[in-house]
Design a protein around this motif. Sequence first.
Motif, PDB file in Angstrom:
ATOM      1  N   ASP A  86      56.977  34.926  66.586  1.00  0.00           N
ATOM      2  CA  ASP A  86      55.553  35.185  66.405  1.00  0.00           C
ATOM      3  C   ASP A  86      54.742  34.291  67.336  1.00  0.00           C
ATOM      4  O   ASP A  86      55.161  33.197  67.705  1.00  0.00           O
ATOM      5  CB  ASP A  86      55.135  34.887  64.958  1.00  0.00           C
ATOM      6  N   GLY A 113      50.863  32.488  67.955  1.00  0.00           N
ATOM      7  CA  GLY A 113      49.564  32.159  67.391  1.00  0.00           C
ATOM      8  C   GLY A 113      48.458  32.525  68.358  1.00  0.00           C
ATOM      9  O   GLY A 113      48.556  32.254  69.557  1.00  0.00           O
ATOM     10  N   ASN A 145      53.251  26.522  64.631  1.00  0.00           N
ATOM     11  CA  ASN A 145      53.974  27.786  64.733  1.00  0.00           C
ATOM     12  C   ASN A 145      55.489  27.570  64.698  1.00  0.00           C
ATOM     13  O   ASN A 145      56.242  28.487  64.390  1.00  0.00           O
ATOM     14  CB  ASN A 145      53.572  28.508  66.022  1.00  0.00           C
ATOM     15  N   PHE A 195      51.412  30.544  59.574  1.00  0.00           N
ATOM     16  CA  PHE A 195      51.269  29.207  60.132  1.00  0.00           C
ATOM     17  C   PHE A 195      51.602  28.177  59.056  1.00  0.00           C
ATOM     18  O   PHE A 195      51.425  28.432  57.862  1.00  0.00           O
ATOM     19  CB  PHE A 195      49.832  28.944  60.593  1.00  0.00           C
ATOM     20  N   LYS A 228      48.220  32.845  56.891  1.00  0.00           N
ATOM     21  CA  LYS A 228      48.377  33.832  57.961  1.00  0.00           C
ATOM     22  C   LYS A 228      47.139  33.873  58.851  1.00  0.00           C
ATOM     23  O   LYS A 228      47.239  34.108  60.050  1.00  0.00           O
ATOM     24  CB  LYS A 228      48.648  35.222  57.363  1.00  0.00           C
ATOM     25  N   GLU A 236      45.028  33.439  64.196  1.00  0.00           N
ATOM     26  CA  GLU A 236      45.726  34.587  63.624  1.00  0.00           C
ATOM     27  C   GLU A 236      47.174  34.591  64.092  1.00  0.00           C
ATOM     28  O   GLU A 236      47.463  34.231  65.241  1.00  0.00           O
ATOM     29  CB  GLU A 236      45.073  35.903  64.059  1.00  0.00           C
ATOM     30  N   VAL A 237      48.085  35.001  63.221  1.00  0.00           N
ATOM     31  CA  VAL A 237      49.485  35.180  63.593  1.00  0.00           C
ATOM     32  C   VAL A 237      49.680  36.598  64.121  1.00  0.00           C
ATOM     33  O   VAL A 237      49.277  37.569  63.477  1.00  0.00           O
ATOM     34  CB  VAL A 237      50.423  34.964  62.378  1.00  0.00           C
ATOM     35  N   ARG A 238      50.280  36.708  65.298  1.00  0.00           N
ATOM     36  CA  ARG A 238      50.685  38.015  65.830  1.00  0.00           C
ATOM     37  C   ARG A 238      52.210  38.075  65.751  1.00  0.00           C
ATOM     38  O   ARG A 238      52.902  37.327  66.456  1.00  0.00           O
ATOM     39  CB  ARG A 238      50.224  38.188  67.273  1.00  0.00           C
ATOM     40  N   GLU A 239      52.704  38.944  64.907  1.00  0.00           N
ATOM     41  CA  GLU A 239      54.138  38.966  64.604  1.00  0.00           C
ATOM     42  C   GLU A 239      54.938  39.728  65.663  1.00  0.00           C
ATOM     43  O   GLU A 239      54.470  40.709  66.241  1.00  0.00           O
ATOM     44  CB  GLU A 239      54.365  39.584  63.228  1.00  0.00           C
TER      45      GLU A 239
END
Length: 303
Positions: free
Chosen positions: A121, A123, A204, A225, A261, A289-292
């Motif tokens: 992932d 950040g 992260n 996170f 998240k 924001e977390v981008r998976e």
Amino acid sequence: MKQAILLHNPGAGDEDHLKSDLVECIENEGYTCVYFSVKKGDRWVHQLDQADFAIVAGGDGTVRGVVKELVKRNALDKKIPVTILPMGTANNLSIALGIDSNLNHSSHIKSWNNSKRQRFDVGVIKNAETTDFFLEGAGYGVFPHLIQKMIAVDKSKVKNAKDELKLALEVLHDIILSAQSEKFWIKADDQIYEGNCILLEVMNIQSIGPNLILSPEAATDDGVFNVVYVDEEQRADFADYIKKRIDQQDVTFNYKSFEAKELTIDCESAYMHIDDELVLPLKNIAVFEVRENVLEFLVPTSS
């Protein structure tokens, strides 16, 4: 036969020798290999679609530089998995991926035939003026000060990575003793946190900086996170912990932490850092924001 693209950050004086050595080792394992020095322009970007995987030979900063190009690619572009030949000082990303930086490059290359893909992932941090990303962590307080101090510190007695990590811990110890505590306000998913801190990190992966493990429970693909902070009441204990690390004692520290998240952070800190880069003061509240599953790394099957 798989096509590899080797992206190398050469040290002074060793480029020609190490280049030929690395390419020979890679081709001996049955891959075809094209080599680029990341210090000599960005021609390699246009060759990514010809490769089955990318090899980053360098430290955390070199990995970030390569990934910066990969995250720009859209959903229709070929997804290029990355593997690391760790050659940096801290190698925090390699540690997070279970890639042993103590092994020689030949051992790493031999392991690729039995590697697996590990999702990673990314950040994302945004404010009203800009958008950026991070792989390791971003935050406020003593770590931005450490990055700033390490630019100017006397490194004449540093002979290797171990010496440099120790020096960074010594500088960090001094910063902790004198750093001003800073007010913060965080909206984390549906919770509010506020207070004063000397360290505030959005993690992260497990570690940042001189191999300091701030979030041992962090995973590269967990979708959240790990937010870690040290408040004023912990200052003396944190300084003592760093001193024991300098003395090579096996110790841990009880950071205050929580998972989220999405984050909105307002911090009075004059500076922040994004991975190993110092960032000028943010004029607006920052949104994280977390981008998976943005990236895939090739890692040892035993990790």
